[in-house]
Design a protein around this motif. Sequence first.
Motif, PDB file in Angstrom:
ATOM      1  N   HIS A  73     -37.675 -60.362  23.490  1.00 48.66           N
ATOM      2  CA  HIS A  73     -38.748 -60.922  24.344  1.00 48.66           C
ATOM      3  C   HIS A  73     -39.518 -59.785  25.043  1.00 48.66           C
ATOM      4  CE1 HIS A  73     -40.041 -64.620  26.923  1.00 48.66           C
ATOM      5  NE2 HIS A  73     -41.037 -63.764  26.729  1.00 48.66           N
TER       6      HIS A  73
ATOM      7  N   MET B  69     -49.972 -56.377  35.023  1.00 43.41           N
ATOM      8  CA  MET B  69     -49.422 -57.683  35.433  1.00 43.41           C
ATOM      9  C   MET B  69     -48.951 -57.625  36.890  1.00 43.41           C
ATOM     10  SD  MET B  69     -47.199 -58.561  32.026  1.00 43.41           S
ATOM     11  CE  MET B  69     -46.313 -59.964  32.710  1.00 43.41           C
TER      12      MET B  69
ATOM     13  N   SER C 150     -45.819 -63.433  34.733  1.00 43.38           N
ATOM     14  CA  SER C 150     -45.796 -63.903  33.334  1.00 43.38           C
ATOM     15  C   SER C 150     -47.053 -64.720  33.124  1.00 43.38           C
ATOM     16  CB  SER C 150     -44.570 -64.807  33.078  1.00 43.38           C
ATOM     17  OG  SER C 150     -44.693 -66.019  33.789  1.00 43.38           O
ATOM     18  N   VAL C 151     -47.418 -64.880  31.859  1.00 44.18           N
ATOM     19  CA  VAL C 151     -48.505 -65.822  31.603  1.00 44.18           C
ATOM     20  C   VAL C 151     -47.925 -67.227  31.459  1.00 44.18           C
ATOM     21  CG1 VAL C 151     -48.554 -65.540  29.070  1.00 44.18           C
ATOM     22  CG2 VAL C 151     -50.618 -66.173  30.283  1.00 44.18           C
ATOM     23  N   GLY C 152     -46.704 -67.309  30.923  1.00 42.08           N
ATOM     24  CA  GLY C 152     -46.063 -68.613  30.697  1.00 42.08           C
ATOM     25  C   GLY C 152     -45.666 -69.271  32.005  1.00 42.08           C
TER      26      GLY C 152
ATOM     27  N   LEU D 120     -52.184 -59.291  29.293  1.00 42.86           N
ATOM     28  CA  LEU D 120     -51.117 -59.067  28.301  1.00 42.86           C
ATOM     29  C   LEU D 120     -51.495 -59.526  26.888  1.00 42.86           C
ATOM     30  CD1 LEU D 120     -50.290 -62.156  28.227  1.00 42.86           C
ATOM     31  CD2 LEU D 120     -48.507 -61.567  29.841  1.00 42.86           C
TER      32      LEU D 120
ATOM     33  N   THR E  83     -40.199 -64.857  33.375  1.00 38.64           N
ATOM     34  CA  THR E  83     -39.820 -65.735  32.260  1.00 38.64           C
ATOM     35  C   THR E  83     -38.327 -66.051  32.271  1.00 38.64           C
ATOM     36  OG1 THR E  83     -39.468 -63.816  30.830  1.00 38.64           O
ATOM     37  CG2 THR E  83     -41.642 -64.829  30.765  1.00 38.64           C
TER      38      THR E  83
ATOM     39  N   ARG F 279     -42.283 -69.033  22.824  1.00 38.02           N
ATOM     40  CA  ARG F 279     -41.037 -69.282  23.549  1.00 38.02           C
ATOM     41  C   ARG F 279     -40.006 -69.786  22.545  1.00 38.02           C
ATOM     42  NH1 ARG F 279     -42.959 -66.792  27.065  1.00 38.02           N
ATOM     43  NH2 ARG F 279     -43.226 -67.352  29.249  1.00 38.02           N
TER      44      ARG F 279
HETATM   45  O1  LIG Z   1     -43.504 -64.220  27.787  1.00 35.06           O
HETATM   46  C1  LIG Z   1     -44.204 -63.613  28.514  1.00 35.06           C
HETATM   47  C2  LIG Z   1     -45.036 -64.207  29.526  1.00 35.06           C
HETATM   48  O2  LIG Z   1     -45.069 -65.431  29.659  1.00 35.06           O
HETATM   49  O3  LIG Z   1     -45.691 -63.446  30.235  1.00 35.06           O
END
Ligand SMILES: O=CC(=O)O
Length: 315
Positions: free
Chosen positions: A281, A293, A77-79, A102, A55, A234
């Motif tokens: 964060h 992850m 990250s997931v984002g 997550l 991130t 975010r």
């Molecule tokens: O903010 C955390 C993610 O995107 O994993």
Amino acid sequence: METNGVLLTCPMFPYLEHELETRFTLFRLWNHPSSTLDEYLRGIRSCVKAVVGNTKIGASTELIDALPSLEIVSTYSVGLDRIDLKRCEERGIRVTNTPDVLTNDVADLAIGLVLGVLRRLCPADRHVRSGKWKDMDFALATKFSGKSVGIVGLGRIGSAIAQRAEAFGCKISYYSRSKKSYPNFKYHSSITDLATSCEILIVACALTEETHHIINREVIDALGAKGILINIGRGPLMDEAELVSALLEGRLGGAGLDVFENEPEAPEQLFGLDNVVLSPHLGSDTIETCTAMADLVIANLEAHFRNESLITPVI
Ligand SMILES: O=CC(=O)O
């Protein structure tokens, strides 16, 4: 032993770094001063087939363009907002992320922030530690159970938050690109209407061009002087300057913020406010989730290099 080159963009979870190093030829982007970075990238450009970002530093247009052999971006990250997805698509570069593993942690933290703000956990902790409890009782706080909760973005994380809030007896409504099939949750096609109708607004959507500053002055004013805003998505989803003014002027009741517009900076004007809880964060930052992850990042890379289907493909 595989010798595919993997470029890690910045320091991450040491377990991830270690596991990458045992499987691939690992390059570290941060070990080089910016004056010599181009030269460093020129030296490794033919070896690097994968980028692992996060991130903070993902795969920008410049980085992608500097790596002609790049085949895959596997983000920790997931984002996806730190990845130039369009360029990846144009170049045929695969992209993977870390969804699902997550979700629970981020949803847990969202509820934690709500409780932190409403039950005033940080000032309460200071009250005990400072010894003030001996002189006076702590001021009454505000109840969470039964409140109306609005959720911006009812994806994996938004739905997990909704389920948790429902268990607190809260009435759930949401704003999303499209209506979902949750009979108990009320859909609003306008985020301002959602903010008007709820007491706690939780922002849990992805950052895209469309959602940038989705929380603007109009939405904050609709939430109102008793409303609580929580952001675990975010920072740039909120117009932070507007949020700060609303909190300083008492036009918003409180906020729980895990993300900020210019991380790792957070607005200092908020530091003295007891109705605000700030965290750095850390939505997914538990040992268990970070391990899961990291394993997913590696599993995606290994699947790619073995020509197998990706576990969590984005592109
Ligand atoms: O903010 C955390 C993610 O995107 O994993």
